[in-house]
Scaffold this motif. Structure first.
Motif, PDB file in Angstrom:
ATOM      1  N   GLN A   1       0.793  -1.230   0.042  1.00 47.05           N
ATOM      2  CA  GLN A   1      -0.053  -0.016   0.076  1.00 47.05           C
ATOM      3  C   GLN A   1       0.762   1.166   0.034  1.00 47.05           C
ATOM      4  O   GLN A   1       0.261   2.279  -0.256  1.00 47.05           O
ATOM      5  CB  GLN A   1      -0.954  -0.033   0.873  1.00 47.05           C
ATOM      6  N   GLU A   2       2.162   1.083   0.106  1.00 46.55           N
ATOM      7  CA  GLU A   2       3.025   2.259   0.226  1.00 46.55           C
ATOM      8  C   GLU A   2       3.573   2.691  -1.164  1.00 46.55           C
ATOM      9  O   GLU A   2       4.189   3.792  -1.492  1.00 46.55           O
ATOM     10  CB  GLU A   2       4.501   2.080   0.976  1.00 46.55           C
TER      11      GLU A   2
ATOM     12  N   ARG B   1      -4.994   3.238  -7.732  1.00 43.35           N
ATOM     13  CA  ARG B   1      -4.692   4.602  -8.093  1.00 43.35           C
ATOM     14  C   ARG B   1      -3.301   5.088  -8.605  1.00 43.35           C
ATOM     15  O   ARG B   1      -3.185   5.802  -9.472  1.00 43.35           O
ATOM     16  CB  ARG B   1      -4.251   5.320  -6.426  1.00 43.35           C
TER      17      ARG B   1
ATOM     18  N   VAL C   1       2.093   4.168  -3.476  1.00 38.84           N
ATOM     19  CA  VAL C   1       1.487   5.676  -3.885  1.00 38.84           C
ATOM     20  C   VAL C   1       2.396   6.464  -3.165  1.00 38.84           C
ATOM     21  O   VAL C   1       2.278   7.451  -3.984  1.00 38.84           O
ATOM     22  CB  VAL C   1      -0.051   5.674  -3.344  1.00 38.84           C
TER      23      VAL C   1
ATOM     24  N   ALA D   1      -4.497   1.127  -3.331  1.00 43.42           N
ATOM     25  CA  ALA D   1      -3.272   1.791  -3.439  1.00 43.42           C
ATOM     26  C   ALA D   1      -2.796   1.430  -5.194  1.00 43.42           C
ATOM     27  O   ALA D   1      -2.238   2.270  -5.893  1.00 43.42           O
ATOM     28  CB  ALA D   1      -2.393   1.285  -2.636  1.00 43.42           C
TER      29      ALA D   1
END
Length: 185
Positions: free
Chosen positions: A95-96, A131, A98, A128
């Motif tokens: 999830q990092e 996006r 982004v 994430a």
């Protein structure tokens, strides 16, 4: 140390980071990488492990500088950097991406064990990735279960449709690959 030895050692030392019992088999890795074509500009692999799927992606003739990897386990990251010195490796949760990744991504290929995760964590990971991805790009997910690896709530939240592969018996345990795509708004 072999990939299997490293995998088992990390499974025993860090079970919260390594949830599979063995690295992804080659047949499953090839199925997961099937969506990759050499003209893609950016691909991310999340939960890269010891690099079986990474190798299958590169075998599809994707230039290594167009691939970036996200892996939570530091020992796996070190192995990945040794095996694939020109691939960007991030020792971060998926999830990092982004915050550090490059986009727009043509595909995200996931070895992250999403099925046992709560919906909120599944949504954080998938959200994430979406996006960072081009509209309609594939999110490829492995599972060892007979049910979809993303909950119905998460699939509905993001408007995901999917196709699944036949069961791949030549994997420990047998696996299936799902290809999710976000429906146009």
């Amino acid at each position: 140390m072999s990939d299997l030895s490293l995998f088992i050692r990390q499974f025993l030392r860090r079970p919260s980071e390594v949830r599979a019992i063995a690295p992804t088999g080659r047949a499953t890795a090839r199925e997961m990488a099937r969506v990759v074509i050499p003209t893609m500009q950016a691909v991310a692999e999340i939960g890269a492990g010891t690099g079986t799927i990474t190798q299958a992606i590169l075998d599809r003739n994707l230039p290594p500088e167009r691939l970036e990897l996200y892996e939570l386990n530091a020992a796996f990251c070190e192995r990945l950097r040794q095996r694939f010195p020109t691939v960007r490796v991030h020792n971060l949760p998926a999830q990092e991406m982004v915050n550090v990744g490059r986009g727009p991504l043509d595909a995200v290929i996931s070895g992250v064990p999403t099925l046992p995760m709560p919906d909120a964590l599944q949504a954080a990971i998938v959200g994430a990735a979406l996006r960072m991805m081009k509209p309609g790009a594939p999110f490829v997910q492995i599972t060892y279960s007979p049910v979809a690896p993303l909950s119905e709530n998460v699939r509905r939240q993001f408007g995901l449709r999917h196709v699944k592969s036949p069961r791949i018996w030549n994997n420990l345990p047998p696996a299936r690959v799902y290809i999710f795509r976000q429906e146009p708004a």
